[in-house]
Enzyme design. Structure first.
Site, PDB file in Angstrom:
ATOM      1  N   ASP A  40      80.957   4.854   7.079  1.00  0.00           N
ATOM      2  CA  ASP A  40      81.070   4.938   8.537  1.00  0.00           C
ATOM      3  C   ASP A  40      80.080   5.971   9.077  1.00  0.00           C
ATOM      4  O   ASP A  40      80.200   7.160   8.796  1.00  0.00           O
ATOM      5  CB  ASP A  40      82.492   5.349   8.929  1.00  0.00           C
ATOM      6  CG  ASP A  40      82.653   5.380  10.445  1.00  0.00           C
ATOM      7  OD1 ASP A  40      82.742   4.278  11.030  1.00  0.00           O
ATOM      8  OD2 ASP A  40      82.649   6.467  11.041  1.00  0.00           O
TER       9      ASP A  40
ATOM     10  N   TYR B  76      76.134  11.511  14.915  1.00  0.00           N
ATOM     11  CA  TYR B  76      76.393  12.467  13.831  1.00  0.00           C
ATOM     12  C   TYR B  76      75.106  13.171  13.396  1.00  0.00           C
ATOM     13  O   TYR B  76      75.151  14.156  12.658  1.00  0.00           O
ATOM     14  CB  TYR B  76      77.069  11.780  12.621  1.00  0.00           C
ATOM     15  CG  TYR B  76      78.397  11.121  12.961  1.00  0.00           C
ATOM     16  CD1 TYR B  76      79.092  11.447  14.124  1.00  0.00           C
ATOM     17  CD2 TYR B  76      78.950  10.152  12.127  1.00  0.00           C
ATOM     18  CE1 TYR B  76      80.303  10.829  14.448  1.00  0.00           C
ATOM     19  CE2 TYR B  76      80.164   9.536  12.441  1.00  0.00           C
ATOM     20  CZ  TYR B  76      80.830   9.880  13.609  1.00  0.00           C
ATOM     21  OH  TYR B  76      82.017   9.268  13.913  1.00  0.00           O
TER      22      TYR B  76
ATOM     23  N   LYS C 275      77.202   3.482  15.237  1.00  0.00           N
ATOM     24  CA  LYS C 275      77.746   3.489  16.607  1.00  0.00           C
ATOM     25  C   LYS C 275      76.696   3.844  17.649  1.00  0.00           C
ATOM     26  O   LYS C 275      75.845   4.706  17.407  1.00  0.00           O
ATOM     27  CB  LYS C 275      78.912   4.486  16.708  1.00  0.00           C
ATOM     28  CG  LYS C 275      79.924   4.379  15.571  1.00  0.00           C
ATOM     29  CD  LYS C 275      81.139   5.249  15.766  1.00  0.00           C
ATOM     30  CE  LYS C 275      82.003   5.280  14.512  1.00  0.00           C
ATOM     31  NZ  LYS C 275      81.563   6.304  13.533  1.00  0.00           N
TER      32      LYS C 275
ATOM     33  N   HIS D   7      80.612   3.702  20.808  1.00  0.00           N
ATOM     34  CA  HIS D   7      81.335   4.890  20.348  1.00  0.00           C
ATOM     35  C   HIS D   7      82.429   5.323  21.335  1.00  0.00           C
ATOM     36  O   HIS D   7      83.504   5.762  20.942  1.00  0.00           O
ATOM     37  CB  HIS D   7      80.313   6.030  20.145  1.00  0.00           C
ATOM     38  CG  HIS D   7      80.684   7.026  19.107  1.00  0.00           C
ATOM     39  ND1 HIS D   7      79.765   7.613  18.275  1.00  0.00           N
ATOM     40  CD2 HIS D   7      81.874   7.565  18.763  1.00  0.00           C
ATOM     41  CE1 HIS D   7      80.376   8.469  17.459  1.00  0.00           C
ATOM     42  NE2 HIS D   7      81.659   8.455  17.748  1.00  0.00           N
TER      43      HIS D   7
HETATM   44  N1  LIG Z   1      84.798   6.949  16.452  1.00  0.00           N
HETATM   45  C1  LIG Z   1      84.992   8.219  16.643  1.00  0.00           C
HETATM   46  O1  LIG Z   1      84.942   8.722  17.776  1.00  0.00           O
HETATM   47  C2  LIG Z   1      85.302   9.095  15.462  1.00  0.00           C
HETATM   48  C3  LIG Z   1      85.901  10.348  15.659  1.00  0.00           C
HETATM   49  C4  LIG Z   1      86.245  11.105  14.549  1.00  0.00           C
HETATM   50  C5  LIG Z   1      85.952  10.656  13.280  1.00  0.00           C
HETATM   51  N2  LIG Z   1      85.341   9.448  13.092  1.00  0.00           N
HETATM   52  C6  LIG Z   1      85.012   8.967  11.729  1.00  0.00           C
HETATM   53  O2  LIG Z   1      86.125   9.166  10.879  1.00  0.00           O
HETATM   54  C7  LIG Z   1      85.742   9.961   9.767  1.00  0.00           C
HETATM   55  C8  LIG Z   1      86.911  10.789   9.264  1.00  0.00           C
HETATM   56  O3  LIG Z   1      87.446  11.615  10.263  1.00  0.00           O
HETATM   57  P1  LIG Z   1      87.198  13.194  10.309  1.00  0.00           P
HETATM   58  O4  LIG Z   1      85.918  13.516   9.620  1.00  0.00           O
HETATM   59  O5  LIG Z   1      87.369  13.607  11.712  1.00  0.00           O
HETATM   60  O6  LIG Z   1      88.425  13.831   9.524  1.00  0.00           O
HETATM   61  P2  LIG Z   1      89.223  13.567   8.169  1.00  0.00           P
HETATM   62  O7  LIG Z   1      88.513  12.622   7.283  1.00  0.00           O
HETATM   63  O8  LIG Z   1      90.624  13.287   8.573  1.00  0.00           O
HETATM   64  O9  LIG Z   1      89.217  15.049   7.548  1.00  0.00           O
HETATM   65  C9  LIG Z   1      88.051  15.623   7.044  1.00  0.00           C
HETATM   66  C10 LIG Z   1      88.387  17.036   6.573  1.00  0.00           C
HETATM   67  O10 LIG Z   1      89.354  16.955   5.512  1.00  0.00           O
HETATM   68  C11 LIG Z   1      88.873  17.627   4.372  1.00  0.00           C
HETATM   69  N3  LIG Z   1      89.322  16.854   3.208  1.00  0.00           N
HETATM   70  C12 LIG Z   1      88.828  15.660   2.799  1.00  0.00           C
HETATM   71  N4  LIG Z   1      89.504  15.199   1.725  1.00  0.00           N
HETATM   72  C13 LIG Z   1      90.432  16.131   1.443  1.00  0.00           C
HETATM   73  C14 LIG Z   1      91.416  16.227   0.441  1.00  0.00           C
HETATM   74  N5  LIG Z   1      91.573  15.248  -0.451  1.00  0.00           N
HETATM   75  N6  LIG Z   1      92.212  17.321   0.437  1.00  0.00           N
HETATM   76  C15 LIG Z   1      92.049  18.304   1.340  1.00  0.00           C
HETATM   77  N7  LIG Z   1      91.137  18.273   2.329  1.00  0.00           N
HETATM   78  C16 LIG Z   1      90.327  17.179   2.379  1.00  0.00           C
HETATM   79  C17 LIG Z   1      87.383  17.668   4.513  1.00  0.00           C
HETATM   80  O11 LIG Z   1      86.875  18.788   3.833  1.00  0.00           O
HETATM   81  P3  LIG Z   1      85.379  18.864   3.243  1.00  0.00           P
HETATM   82  O12 LIG Z   1      84.483  17.995   4.065  1.00  0.00           O
HETATM   83  O13 LIG Z   1      85.053  20.306   3.343  1.00  0.00           O
HETATM   84  O14 LIG Z   1      85.426  18.387   1.839  1.00  0.00           O
HETATM   85  C18 LIG Z   1      87.207  17.777   6.022  1.00  0.00           C
HETATM   86  O15 LIG Z   1      87.307  19.110   6.458  1.00  0.00           O
HETATM   87  C19 LIG Z   1      84.571  10.781  10.324  1.00  0.00           C
HETATM   88  O16 LIG Z   1      83.812  11.382   9.310  1.00  0.00           O
HETATM   89  C20 LIG Z   1      83.850   9.730  11.102  1.00  0.00           C
HETATM   90  O17 LIG Z   1      83.094   8.891  10.225  1.00  0.00           O
HETATM   91  C21 LIG Z   1      85.046   8.662  14.160  1.00  0.00           C
END
Ligand SMILES: NC(=O)c1ccc[n+]([C@@H]2O[C@H](COP(=O)([O-])OP(=O)(O)OC[C@H]3O[C@@H](n4cnc5c(N)ncnc54)[C@H](OP(=O)(O)O)[C@@H]3O)[C@@H](O)[C@H]2O)c1
Ligand SMILES: *[C@@H]1O[C@H](CO)[C@@H](O)[C@H](O)[C@H]1NC(C)=O
Ligand SMILES: *[C@@H]1O[C@H](CO)[C@@H](O)[C@H](O)[C@H]1NC(C)=O
Length: 339
Positions: free
Chosen positions: A69, A74, A103, A136
């Site tokens: 994704d 980004y 996006k 987005h």
């Molecule tokens: N469409 C939109 O507007 C939108 C908005 C938000 C997100 N997204 C997409 O969704 C993806 C995921 O969401 P997100 O990045 O917001 O948050 P997330 O995946 O819920 O959380 C990421 C965080 O969790 C940590 N983490 C990952 N695996 C872990 C584990 N097994 N145990 C403990 N901590 C862990 C990571 O640490 P480290 O990285 O330090 O390892 C990072 O700080 C994004 O990367 C993006 O591609 C889209």
């Protein structure tokens, strides 16, 4: 260790078959069903991947992820692209084995700019075409101001991208019920096939998810670990960090999983695709192996109760000065039924 790798495409395909079929209602033109090119339900997020971006993406592919994704916003598509090439080289896979999403950012909503925007993402990622291109946000935003372009006009330009073969599917992210219905109603020949939104045990949006499933629009869950993404900050009345929540920890213990695996599998069990992000090899691997974390009915009931938190972490409405997520569960804890 071997079993999960063979399980992945099968599980994803089975779930995809259940949940992804052509959109019919309100649409005269037949649509290409998403199932013909099944989205792998477990994807890898790339928002805020900074230092070792290409290593993380490559490692994700080597571990078994087949869905990445991405987004122009980004700011790391070139590094993500390097990671994709490295991962493919190391696994002997080819571009067509992956599902790549990107996006359209808010400052490219002008219909005249949309094609150049996807071209830039494709070029930076080095992937030739996208599997999915999402608007987005419903918000057009640049120096001219806010919402100087109707998202329906932007959508029309995105539909042309499918006809031109630049992306196989199109969809939206962060739309309100009213906005997604408008897009569905006004699509010429390519209705939205995917809606990506914030979903986790503290923001379950069960009615909204079901509405999409009833309309054959696939849902992708972002920020599956709730407020774990450090960009969200602690928040004044934010609930206990999800991965430290006692209910989640208890279920993890019972099922011999980790809290992160429970959070991911909860999303997969609902039929949504889930796109956790991590820059750490151990977490990337741990998150993939959530596919082996089988939850029981009683676990799902316990997690369902966490939904009373209704906590949304990603809401730039105030900072952008626009209404967002109208009529949805909001951070004040009000639950509004979706009709
Ligand atoms: N469409 C939109 O507007 C939108 C908005 C938000 C997100 N997204 C997409 O969704 C993806 C995921 O969401 P997100 O990045 O917001 O948050 P997330 O995946 O819920 O959380 C990421 C965080 O969790 C940590 N983490 C990952 N695996 C872990 C584990 N097994 N145990 C403990 N901590 C862990 C990571 O640490 P480290 O990285 O330090 O390892 C990072 O700080 C994004 O990367 C993006 O591609 C889209
Ligand atoms: C990225 O760098 C961090 C910190 O040096 C390290 O812990 C992590 O494992 C690296 N990730 C990858 C995928 O190499
Ligand atoms: C996790 O929970 C324990 C107690 O259950 C607490 O001591 C610790 O501070 C919590 N950690 C976070 C990050 O909330």
């Amino acid at each position: 260790m071997r079993s999960v790798l063979s399980l992945l495409p099968l599980a994803a395909f089975a779930l995809a078959q259940q949940h992804q079929v052509a959109i019919k209602e309100d649409n005269i033109q037949p649509v290409r069903p998403l199932v013909q090119e099944a989205i792998s339900l477990l994807g890898f997020g790339t928002w805020r991947l900074t230092d070792n971006t290409s290593e993380a993406v490559s490692w994700a592919i080597q571990t078994g992820y087949r869905h990445i994704d991405c987004a122009a916003a980004y700011g790391n598509e070139r590094e993500v692209g390097e990671g994709i090439r490295d991962g493919l080289a190391k696994t002997g896979l080819s571009r067509d084995d992956l599902w790549i999403t990107s996006k359209l950012w808010n400052d490219q909503h002008d219909p005249k700019k949309v094609e150049a925007a996807i071209d830039a993402s494709i070029e930076k990622l080095g992937v030739g075409y996208l599997n999915l291109y999402l608007m987005h946000w419903s918000v057009a935003q640049n120096a001219i101001g806010l919402n100087y372009i109707d998202y329906l006009d932007t959508w029309e330009a995105m539909e042309d991208l499918v006809d031109k073969g630049k992306t196989h599917h199109i969809g939206v992210a962060n739309f309100s019920p009213h906005e997604i219905k408008e897009v569905l109603k006004h699509s010429k020949s390519h209705p939205p096939q995917v809606h990506q939104m914030e979903l986790h045990p503290y923001l379950q949006q069960a009615d909204f998810v079901k509405w999409h499933q009833d309309h054959n629009i696939h849902v992708t869950a972002y920020s599956p670990f709730a407020g774990t993404n450090p960009v969200y900050g602690p928040g004044d009345d934010a609930p206990t960090p999800l991965l430290n929540n006692s209910v989640i920890k208890e279920i993890a213990k019972d099922r011999d999983c980790t809290p992160a695996q429970v959070a991911i599998m909860w999303g997969l069990t609902r039929g949504t695709s889930v796109i956790p992000k991590s820059s750490h090899k151990e977490y990337i691997t741990e998150n993939l192996y959530s596919l082996q974390c089988i939850l029981e009915e009683e676990d799902l009931k316990k997690i369902h109760k966490l939904g009373k938190e209704h906590f949304r972490f990603n809401n730039p409405a105030a900072s952008w000065g626009v209404p967002l997520y109208e009529d949805l569960e909001d951070s004040l804890g009000e639950h509004k039924e979706h009709s």
